[in-house]
Motif scaffolding. Structure first.
Motif, mmCIF file in Angstrom:
data_model
loop_
_atom_site.group_PDB
_atom_site.id
_atom_site.type_symbol
_atom_site.label_atom_id
_atom_site.label_comp_id
_atom_site.label_asym_id
_atom_site.label_seq_id
_atom_site.Cartn_x
_atom_site.Cartn_y
_atom_site.Cartn_z
ATOM 1 N N ARG A 35 12.698 18.586 -7.505
ATOM 2 C CA ARG A 35 13.576 19.170 -6.670
ATOM 3 C C ARG A 35 12.350 18.767 -5.392
ATOM 4 O O ARG A 35 12.346 18.943 -4.525
ATOM 5 C CB ARG A 35 14.231 20.594 -7.028
ATOM 6 N N LYS A 36 10.878 19.635 -5.973
ATOM 7 C CA LYS A 36 10.113 20.171 -4.387
ATOM 8 C C LYS A 36 9.498 18.343 -4.409
ATOM 9 O O LYS A 36 8.960 18.386 -3.174
ATOM 10 C CB LYS A 36 9.255 21.064 -5.397
ATOM 11 N N TRP A 37 9.805 17.806 -4.894
ATOM 12 C CA TRP A 37 9.367 16.192 -4.697
ATOM 13 C C TRP A 37 10.070 15.820 -3.567
ATOM 14 O O TRP A 37 9.511 14.957 -2.401
ATOM 15 C CB TRP A 37 9.394 15.420 -5.771
ATOM 16 N N TRP A 38 11.565 15.510 -3.756
ATOM 17 C CA TRP A 38 11.911 15.300 -3.078
ATOM 18 C C TRP A 38 12.224 15.594 -1.642
ATOM 19 O O TRP A 38 12.095 15.138 -0.655
ATOM 20 C CB TRP A 38 13.494 15.761 -3.245
ATOM 21 N N LEU A 72 0.562 -0.885 0.051
ATOM 22 C CA LEU A 72 -0.581 0.023 0.150
ATOM 23 C C LEU A 72 1.145 1.723 0.062
ATOM 24 O O LEU A 72 0.483 1.920 -0.712
ATOM 25 C CB LEU A 72 -0.914 -0.331 1.688
ATOM 26 N N ASN A 73 1.905 0.889 1.170
ATOM 27 C CA ASN A 73 3.103 2.139 0.411
ATOM 28 C C ASN A 73 3.336 2.372 -0.923
ATOM 29 O O ASN A 73 2.890 4.083 -1.034
ATOM 30 C CB ASN A 73 4.051 2.486 1.652
ATOM 31 N N LEU A 74 4.056 1.826 -1.350
ATOM 32 C CA LEU A 74 4.626 1.835 -2.667
ATOM 33 C C LEU A 74 2.963 1.893 -4.022
ATOM 34 O O LEU A 74 3.724 3.200 -4.589
ATOM 35 C CB LEU A 74 5.376 0.731 -2.719
ATOM 36 N N LEU A 75 2.006 1.899 -4.030
ATOM 37 C CA LEU A 75 1.343 2.022 -4.720
ATOM 38 C C LEU A 75 0.760 3.703 -4.153
ATOM 39 O O LEU A 75 0.840 4.194 -5.931
ATOM 40 C CB LEU A 75 -0.180 1.403 -3.783
ATOM 41 N N VAL A 76 1.024 4.151 -3.152
ATOM 42 C CA VAL A 76 0.571 5.532 -2.710
ATOM 43 C C VAL A 76 1.412 6.092 -3.722
ATOM 44 O O VAL A 76 1.970 7.656 -4.075
ATOM 45 C CB VAL A 76 0.104 5.637 -1.758
ATOM 46 N N LEU A 77 2.887 5.726 -3.385
ATOM 47 C CA LEU A 77 4.308 6.337 -3.794
ATOM 48 C C LEU A 77 3.854 6.216 -5.335
ATOM 49 O O LEU A 77 4.182 7.552 -5.847
ATOM 50 C CB LEU A 77 5.782 5.696 -2.987
ATOM 51 N N TYR A 78 3.207 5.488 -5.733
ATOM 52 C CA TYR A 78 3.821 5.042 -6.834
ATOM 53 C C TYR A 78 2.716 5.890 -7.975
ATOM 54 O O TYR A 78 3.332 7.019 -8.833
ATOM 55 C CB TYR A 78 3.370 4.007 -7.460
ATOM 56 N N PHE A 79 1.225 6.401 -7.197
ATOM 57 C CA PHE A 79 0.413 6.993 -7.930
ATOM 58 C C PHE A 79 0.402 8.793 -7.796
ATOM 59 O O PHE A 79 0.730 9.404 -8.588
ATOM 60 C CB PHE A 79 -0.899 6.414 -7.677
ATOM 61 N N ILE A 80 0.565 8.383 -6.542
ATOM 62 C CA ILE A 80 0.866 9.983 -6.400
ATOM 63 C C ILE A 80 1.978 10.820 -5.971
ATOM 64 O O ILE A 80 1.895 11.932 -6.750
ATOM 65 C CB ILE A 80 0.265 9.793 -4.264
ATOM 66 N N GLY A 81 2.822 9.810 -5.807
ATOM 67 C CA GLY A 81 4.640 10.506 -6.291
ATOM 68 C C GLY A 81 4.625 11.250 -7.265
ATOM 69 O O GLY A 81 4.806 12.089 -7.590
ATOM 70 N N ARG A 82 4.210 10.332 -8.283
ATOM 71 C CA ARG A 82 4.693 10.078 -9.718
ATOM 72 C C ARG A 82 3.092 11.805 -9.991
ATOM 73 O O ARG A 82 3.762 12.619 -10.434
ATOM 74 C CB ARG A 82 3.923 9.368 -10.970
ATOM 75 N N GLU A 83 2.200 11.758 -9.433
ATOM 76 C CA GLU A 83 1.494 12.954 -10.081
ATOM 77 C C GLU A 83 2.373 14.484 -9.060
ATOM 78 O O GLU A 83 2.118 15.124 -9.538
ATOM 79 C CB GLU A 83 0.147 13.476 -9.521
ATOM 80 N N LEU A 84 2.515 14.133 -7.995
ATOM 81 C CA LEU A 84 3.324 15.525 -7.505
ATOM 82 C C LEU A 84 4.747 15.939 -7.604
ATOM 83 O O LEU A 84 4.691 17.103 -7.973
ATOM 84 C CB LEU A 84 3.409 15.003 -5.741
ATOM 85 N N GLU A 85 4.961 14.715 -8.532
ATOM 86 C CA GLU A 85 6.131 15.226 -9.358
ATOM 87 C C GLU A 85 5.833 15.671 -10.775
ATOM 88 O O GLU A 85 7.288 16.821 -11.038
ATOM 89 C CB GLU A 85 7.235 13.607 -9.754
ATOM 90 N N ASN A 86 5.015 15.329 -11.052
ATOM 91 C CA ASN A 86 4.898 16.286 -12.283
ATOM 92 C C ASN A 86 4.122 17.674 -12.146
ATOM 93 O O ASN A 86 4.031 18.673 -12.703
ATOM 94 C CB ASN A 86 3.718 15.218 -13.492
ATOM 95 N N GLU A 87 3.235 17.853 -11.195
ATOM 96 C CA GLU A 87 2.648 18.760 -11.189
ATOM 97 C C GLU A 87 3.774 19.938 -10.205
ATOM 98 O O GLU A 87 4.353 21.328 -9.986
ATOM 99 C CB GLU A 87 1.597 18.961 -9.734
ATOM 100 N N VAL A 88 5.008 19.359 -9.047
ATOM 101 C CA VAL A 88 5.572 20.445 -8.605
ATOM 102 C C VAL A 88 7.247 20.735 -9.172
ATOM 103 O O VAL A 88 7.991 21.676 -8.838
ATOM 104 C CB VAL A 88 5.798 20.195 -6.926
#
Length: 110
Positions: A82-85, A63-79
């Motif tokens: 550098r801001k993702w890290w 579940l943690n990696l599923l959230v990291l994959y989907f939400i992390g990818r969208e967050l990285e595209n949005e911000v």
């Protein structure tokens, strides 16, 4: 990050299930996991970073990696990367802070 989390989980599985040589999964969690007592942080400061790689159960890991994959990818595209890290790092430290805060209220023991 998904590969690093996966490697740590695989090592945990190997240590816990296959290498019963005096080092078990609980030792792994105690060595890398975050203690509820802030005094113990002085003895093992690496735990502020390594605690985010500790996943004991497959459901927690998945579940943690599923959230990291989907939400992390969208967050990285949005911000941006550098801001993702920055968000990932501050989220890690914030999670550690709230864990210690909650463990004080719930009287969790290490």
């Amino acid at each position: 990050m998904i590969w690093i989390h996966s490697a740590f989980f695989l090592l945990y599985i190997i240590f816990d299930n296959f290498l019963k040589s005096g080092w078990d999964g609980l030792d792994w969690v105690n060595f890398l996991g975050l203690p509820a007592n802030m005094v113990l942080w002085k003895q093992a400061p690496w735990k502020l970073v390594t605690h985010l790689f500790v996943h004991v159960h497959f459901a927690h890991f998945f579940l943690n990696l599923l959230v990291l994959y989907f939400i992390g990818r969208e967050l990285e595209n949005e911000v941006g990367k550098r801001k993702w890290w920055l968000t990932y790092g501050l989220g890690t430290l914030g999670g550690a802070f709230f864990y210690v805060l909650a463990s004080g209220f719930l009287h969790l023991q290490d």
